[in-house]
Motif scaffolding. Structure first.
Motif, PDB file in Angstrom:
ATOM      1  N   ASN A 155       0.847  -1.180   0.000  1.00 22.61           N
ATOM      2  CA  ASN A 155       0.000   0.000   0.000  1.00 22.61           C
ATOM      3  C   ASN A 155       0.886   1.235   0.000  1.00 22.61           C
ATOM      4  OD1 ASN A 155      -2.406   1.704   0.491  1.00 22.61           O
ATOM      5  ND2 ASN A 155      -3.346  -0.235   1.074  1.00 22.61           N
ATOM      6  N   TYR A 196      -5.630  -0.887   3.652  1.00 21.00           N
ATOM      7  CA  TYR A 196      -7.033  -0.894   3.221  1.00 21.00           C
ATOM      8  C   TYR A 196      -7.101  -0.299   1.825  1.00 21.00           C
ATOM      9  CZ  TYR A 196      -6.373   3.372   5.986  1.00 21.00           C
ATOM     10  OH  TYR A 196      -5.865   4.500   6.551  1.00 21.00           O
ATOM     11  N   GLY A 197      -8.235  -0.488   1.164  1.00 19.36           N
ATOM     12  CA  GLY A 197      -8.304  -0.108  -0.241  1.00 19.36           C
ATOM     13  C   GLY A 197      -7.456  -1.088  -1.035  1.00 19.36           C
ATOM     14  N   GLY A 210     -17.296   1.246  -1.555  1.00 25.81           N
ATOM     15  CA  GLY A 210     -16.925   2.651  -1.734  1.00 25.81           C
ATOM     16  C   GLY A 210     -18.111   3.545  -2.089  1.00 25.81           C
ATOM     17  N   LYS A 266     -17.659   8.061   4.282  1.00 26.97           N
ATOM     18  CA  LYS A 266     -17.483   8.609   5.624  1.00 26.97           C
ATOM     19  C   LYS A 266     -16.640   9.885   5.636  1.00 26.97           C
ATOM     20  CE  LYS A 266     -17.668   3.825   6.973  1.00 26.97           C
ATOM     21  NZ  LYS A 266     -16.855   2.598   7.087  1.00 26.97           N
ATOM     22  N   GLU A 285     -20.611  -3.767   9.661  1.00 29.74           N
ATOM     23  CA  GLU A 285     -21.332  -2.503   9.533  1.00 29.74           C
ATOM     24  C   GLU A 285     -22.832  -2.729   9.670  1.00 29.74           C
ATOM     25  OE1 GLU A 285     -18.347   0.140   6.768  1.00 29.74           O
ATOM     26  OE2 GLU A 285     -20.086  -0.721   5.765  1.00 29.74           O
ATOM     27  N   ASN A 338     -16.550  -5.667   6.392  1.00 31.00           N
ATOM     28  CA  ASN A 338     -15.299  -5.338   5.724  1.00 31.00           C
ATOM     29  C   ASN A 338     -14.199  -6.186   6.346  1.00 31.00           C
ATOM     30  OD1 ASN A 338     -16.441  -3.416   3.998  1.00 31.00           O
ATOM     31  ND2 ASN A 338     -16.330  -1.841   5.569  1.00 31.00           N
ATOM     32  N   ARG A 346     -11.033  -6.344   6.680  1.00 30.83           N
ATOM     33  CA  ARG A 346      -9.735  -5.663   6.667  1.00 30.83           C
ATOM     34  C   ARG A 346      -9.699  -4.667   7.805  1.00 30.83           C
ATOM     35  NH1 ARG A 346     -11.738  -0.648   4.786  1.00 30.83           N
ATOM     36  NH2 ARG A 346     -13.501  -0.944   3.401  1.00 30.83           N
ATOM     37  N   ARG A 379     -11.383  13.166   8.125  1.00 29.71           N
ATOM     38  CA  ARG A 379     -10.527  12.881   6.974  1.00 29.71           C
ATOM     39  C   ARG A 379     -10.261  14.178   6.225  1.00 29.71           C
ATOM     40  NH1 ARG A 379     -12.862   7.253   4.393  1.00 29.71           N
ATOM     41  NH2 ARG A 379     -13.264   6.182   6.373  1.00 29.71           N
ATOM     42  N   ASP A 413      -6.108   8.392  -4.185  1.00 29.19           N
ATOM     43  CA  ASP A 413      -6.978   9.041  -3.238  1.00 29.19           C
ATOM     44  C   ASP A 413      -6.418  10.416  -2.812  1.00 29.19           C
ATOM     45  OD1 ASP A 413      -7.745   9.254  -0.224  1.00 29.19           O
ATOM     46  OD2 ASP A 413      -9.045   7.725  -1.082  1.00 29.19           O
ATOM     47  N   MET A 435      -6.556  11.993  -0.155  1.00 26.30           N
ATOM     48  CA  MET A 435      -6.494  12.222   1.291  1.00 26.30           C
ATOM     49  C   MET A 435      -5.128  12.781   1.679  1.00 26.30           C
ATOM     50  SD  MET A 435      -7.954  10.043   4.367  1.00 26.30           S
ATOM     51  CE  MET A 435      -6.928   8.634   4.470  1.00 26.30           C
ATOM     52  N   LYS A 476     -10.719   8.755  -7.360  1.00 26.52           N
ATOM     53  CA  LYS A 476     -11.775   8.080  -6.619  1.00 26.52           C
ATOM     54  C   LYS A 476     -12.997   8.956  -6.331  1.00 26.52           C
ATOM     55  CE  LYS A 476     -10.912   5.497  -3.262  1.00 26.52           C
ATOM     56  NZ  LYS A 476     -10.500   5.395  -1.899  1.00 26.52           N
TER      57      LYS A 476
HETATM   58  P1  ADP Z   1     -13.597   2.382   5.363  1.00 27.05           P
HETATM   59  O1  ADP Z   1     -14.819   1.534   5.142  1.00 27.05           O
HETATM   60  O2  ADP Z   1     -12.412   1.625   5.861  1.00 27.05           O
HETATM   61  O3  ADP Z   1     -13.871   3.590   6.161  1.00 27.05           O
HETATM   62  P2  ADP Z   1     -14.064   3.780   2.963  1.00 27.05           P
HETATM   63  O4  ADP Z   1     -15.335   3.076   2.734  1.00 27.05           O
HETATM   64  O5  ADP Z   1     -14.078   5.179   3.396  1.00 27.05           O
HETATM   65  O6  ADP Z   1     -13.149   2.882   3.948  1.00 27.05           O
HETATM   66  O7  ADP Z   1     -13.178   3.741   1.673  1.00 27.05           O
HETATM   67  C1  ADP Z   1     -13.659   3.187   0.480  1.00 27.05           C
HETATM   68  C2  ADP Z   1     -12.616   2.346  -0.109  1.00 27.05           C
HETATM   69  O8  ADP Z   1     -11.438   3.104  -0.421  1.00 27.05           O
HETATM   70  C3  ADP Z   1     -12.200   1.281   0.851  1.00 27.05           C
HETATM   71  O9  ADP Z   1     -11.928   0.124   0.125  1.00 27.05           O
HETATM   72  C4  ADP Z   1     -10.983   1.883   1.484  1.00 27.05           C
HETATM   73  O10 ADP Z   1     -10.192   0.864   1.964  1.00 27.05           O
HETATM   74  C5  ADP Z   1     -10.359   2.677   0.345  1.00 27.05           C
HETATM   75  N1  ADP Z   1      -9.586   3.845   0.812  1.00 27.05           N
HETATM   76  C6  ADP Z   1     -10.049   4.897   1.492  1.00 27.05           C
HETATM   77  N2  ADP Z   1      -9.077   5.779   1.746  1.00 27.05           N
HETATM   78  C7  ADP Z   1      -7.951   5.271   1.207  1.00 27.05           C
HETATM   79  C8  ADP Z   1      -6.581   5.705   1.130  1.00 27.05           C
HETATM   80  N3  ADP Z   1      -6.177   6.832   1.677  1.00 27.05           N
HETATM   81  N4  ADP Z   1      -5.685   4.920   0.487  1.00 27.05           N
HETATM   82  C9  ADP Z   1      -6.091   3.761  -0.069  1.00 27.05           C
HETATM   83  N5  ADP Z   1      -7.356   3.320  -0.033  1.00 27.05           N
HETATM   84  C10 ADP Z   1      -8.274   4.038   0.592  1.00 27.05           C
END
Ligand code: ADP
Ligand code: ADP
Ligand code: MG
Length: 679
Positions: free
Chosen positions: A15, A88-89, A170, A243, A281, A296, A298, A344, A390, A392, A640
């Motif tokens: 990642n 994650y992701g 997502g 979120k 969830e 989820n 993970r 976030r 992403d 972020m 995204k």
């Molecule tokens: P979560 O359910 O863990 O809060 P989200 O639903 O907000 O995650 O995110 C949607 C998808 O994008 C998920 O598969 C999450 O793992 C991925 N994701 C979110 N932010 C990031 C990031 N900064 N880098 C990589 N993947 C991300």
């Protein structure tokens, strides 16, 4: 049960960004050697520098690098990694990575393949949960996908209904259908979206709850038959089903509901022989009834709030469980203390429909030395937010004895975040956590929609003080003063005659006539009239005059004298913009140059350009279509996020230059638009 114990010596993190940095931190603290992987775009990224070893895995697009299972396995072999953490992701919920790891005799930090697969389809997951006695939202998730069956199912459920892609995630491919007459269209559209996004057009239908909360439970299980929960998180504050703010515990949750939800989550994990960290969830109705939504398999983006209230390191738990160890704590020894919040922080512009931003973080600083504040980030000042991933920038987490304390800290911490170089959602997040309804704990998934106007810049609760009212003039004075100093410096050095500021108002020393300067603040255009008198800028504001003197100190700090009263602020400059950090808020103004205003002053006819590189995922109009100002024309997906291209005016779409599925560059000429001439 006999479980083989293995010791991880080298961990590869499949990642990037803040999540890779987060995992590296724990691995190091456990004495584990770390391997980062990176795409060509990330060679200089923080996660690469943070790891002991780093391995290139391909070009910038994720599909050619972070999503390449073969390259990840090769990298693990080449670096002697005995385990892979997917973060994650990306590939975190992809059973193929787990399978490839098993084949290569590398530990995958996550559940076993069957558990990932079982939860990979929302429909199949529901079947399993129903058998385990976990409550489901009234709905249909059958295999028969015939139009008749789906329509009948929706009618039985009762409107409004929510259509979801069974393979979805997502927040994508979800549609609310309010009335029976819109159902057929809705189903066709949702199928199309699901097929495009996930390569699978199967749908499920749920009763659409109108004011629900999203409450999820963190669960953990090991290979010795133990399963525990680490309390819940409330993630109700969402935008487009994604979120935005998360917290633990869920405010105002009834104790009986809390207990039965935790039990249902553990039942869910046990039903699939779950191992490792997972999140169940639930969607909760106003009356406290809750229903399984999805699991989820993970670590979750918002796991830090759980870490804050429990004092446990969930990544350390994951590693221990993957090694074959038992859970570090039994249920009765897991306790929660206080309250935690997470926001976030994204490079996106709340003033322009949350358009994702790319560019260089010319200034980036987070609160320092504040108790109860945690920052998870993957970038540092000077880094760029690229179009590939992403947007972020960071997650900000605060913890307090109670919710009020965590909230006050969050508000203050957001006020101390310094970001310049690109628009971001920090001021927006601040408005959310300072909103009366949020403070009162009144969260539901409609929160952002309900308070849209209050949350907009300049909405209720903003401005009103003489300092905040003077911000545009202060920003202008700071710009002018900086430019003047530059002009003086540049006159010595030879100078840049094409500086946009210089062009904007043509600086002349010792010149006292009135000047005009236009600043863009979000969607607002502010015209300021000023003159210079003895080193002080005098702004005309209607009848009033505001006199501002500015002096700069180190690190962008400045002192402004506003009608004689000193205020301390900080300023960060970009090519044509200034961000003034004052009173816990960032005020960003873009200088409207003479050139830009000339171009803008014309009609709205002309070519509509792509605001960023991306993929067109929908085109809503045909050539020749008559549209009203603001009508959606196309949807562009980038980083995204989805961005809607809207009609700049009432008029006609004269020509379309791209279609759905096309990849476009920034500035690409998407369509030709003709403004309707008023008759
Ligand atoms: P979560 O359910 O863990 O809060 P989200 O639903 O907000 O995650 O995110 C949607 C998808 O994008 C998920 O598969 C999450 O793992 C991925 N994701 C979110 N932010 C990031 C990031 N900064 N880098 C990589 N993947 C991300
Ligand atoms: P994703 O895989 O995209 O995370 P989810 O099924 O978890 O999809 O749903 C995402 C969000 O959509 C939820 O957090 C909630 O806000 C909203 N949502 C999901 N199901 C419903 C429902 N039946 N009624 C109302 N809102 C829902
Ligand atoms: Mg979800």
């Amino acid at each position: 049960m006999m479980t083989e114990m293995r010791t991880i010596r080298t961990l590869l993190i499949a990642n990037r960004g803040e999540i890779a940095c987060r995992i590296i931190r724990t691995a190091r603290s456990l004495g584990i050697r770390t391997v980062a992987v990176y795409s060509e775009a990330d060679a200089a990224a923080l996660h690469v520098a943070a790891a002991d070893t780093a391995c290139p895995i391909g070009p910038a697009p994720a599909a050619d690098s972070y999503l390449r299972i073969d390259r990840l396995i090769e990298a693990a072999k080449a670096t002697g990694a005995d385990a892979i953490h997917p973060g994650y992701g990306f590939l975190s919920e992809n059973p193929e990575l787990a399978r490839a790891c098993a084949e290569a005799d590398i530990l995958f930090i996550g559940p076993d393949v069957p558990a990932i697969e079982a939860m990979g389809s929302k429909a199949a997951a529901k079947d399993i949960m129903a058998k385990a006695g976990v409550p489901l939202v009234p709905g249909y998730h059958g295999a028969d996908q015939g139009a008749d069956t789906l329509e009948k199912a929706a009618e039985n459920i009762g409107f409004p209904v929510l259509l979801k892609a069974s393979a979805g995630g997502g927040g994508k491919g979800m549609r609310v259908v309010e009335r029976a007459e819109d159902l057929a269209d809705g189903i066709a559209g949702a199928k199309r979206e699901a097929a495009a996004a996930f390569g699978d057009d199967r749908l499920l239908i749920e009763k659409y709850l109108t004011r629900p909360r999203h409450v999820e439970v963190q669960v953990f299980a090991d290979r010795h038959g133990n399963a525990v929960h680490l309390f819940e998180r409330d993630c109700s504050v969402q935008r487009r089903h994604q979120k935005v703010v998360e917290e633990a515990p869920a405010p105002g949750l009834d104790e009986i509901v809390r207990t039965s939800m935790a039990k249902a989550a553990i039942d869910a994990a046990k039903a699939i022989d779950y191992v490792g960290a997972g999140t169940v969830e639930f969607i909760m109705d106003e009356d406290g009834a809750f229903y399984f939504m999805e699991m989820n398999t993970r670590l979750q983006v918002e796991h830090p709030v759980t870490e804050a209230i429990t004092g446990e390191d969930l990544v350390a738990w994951q590693i221990r469980v993957a090694e074959g160890g038992t859970l570090p704590l039994t249920q009765d020894r897991i306790s929660a203390s206080g309250h935690a919040l997470e926001v976030r922080i994204y490079a996106e512009d709340p003033e322009r429909e949350f358009l994702p931003q790319t560019g260089r973080l010319s200034r980036l600083a987070f609160p320092e030395d504040m108790d109860g504040v945690r920052v998870d980030t993957g970038v540092i000042e000077g880094d760029s937010v690229s179009v590939h991933y992403d947007p972020m920038i960071a997650k900000l987490i605060t913890h307090g004895r109670d919710r009020a304390e965590a909230l006050r800290r969050m508000s203050r911490a957001l006020g101390e975040v310094r970001i310049a170089g690109l628009a971001n959602n920090v001021p927006y997040l601040k408005r959310i956590v300072e909103h009366q309804a949020f403070i009162a704990g009144g969260v539901d998934t409609r929160f952002i929609e309900t308070y849209r106007e209050d949350l907009a810049a300049g909405g209720a609760g903003e401005g009103g003080t003489w300092e905040s009212d003077s911000m545009p003039a202060l920003a202008a004075a700071a710009l002018l003063e900086a430019e003047r100093l530059d002009v003086v410096r540049q006159a010595r050095l030879g100078g840049d005659p094409y500086s946009p500021w210089a062009m904007a108002y043509g600086w002349r020393l010792n010149d006292s006539p009135q000047h005009r300067l236009t600043l863009l603040h979000g969607a607002d255009e502010l015209v300021l009239l000023y003159r210079l008198e003895a080193g002080t800028y005098v702004f005309e504001q209607g009848e009033k005059q505001v006199r501002i003197g500015v002096s700069f100190h180190a690190n962008g700090r400045l002192e402004a004298r506003l009608d004689g009263i000193s205020i301390h602020a900080e300023a960060a400059f970009e090519d044509d913009a200034i961000t003034v950090f004052y009173g816990g808020t960032a005020h960003r103004y873009v200088l409207k140059t003479a050139l830009a205003s000339g171009a803008d002053a014309g009609e709205n006819s002309g070519h509509v350009a792509a605001p960023m590189p991306g993929k067109l995922i929908a085109v809503h109009v045909a050539e020749g279509a008559e549209v009203a100002k603001g009508d959606p024309l196309m949807v562009l997906e980038a980083m995204k996020m989805e961005h809607v291209i809207r009609a700049p005016d009432d008029g006609v779409v004269a020509a379309l230059h791209y279609g759905p599925g096309d990849q476009v560059e920034e500035g690409a000429d998407l369509l030709l638009f003709e403004t309707r001439i008023a008759d």
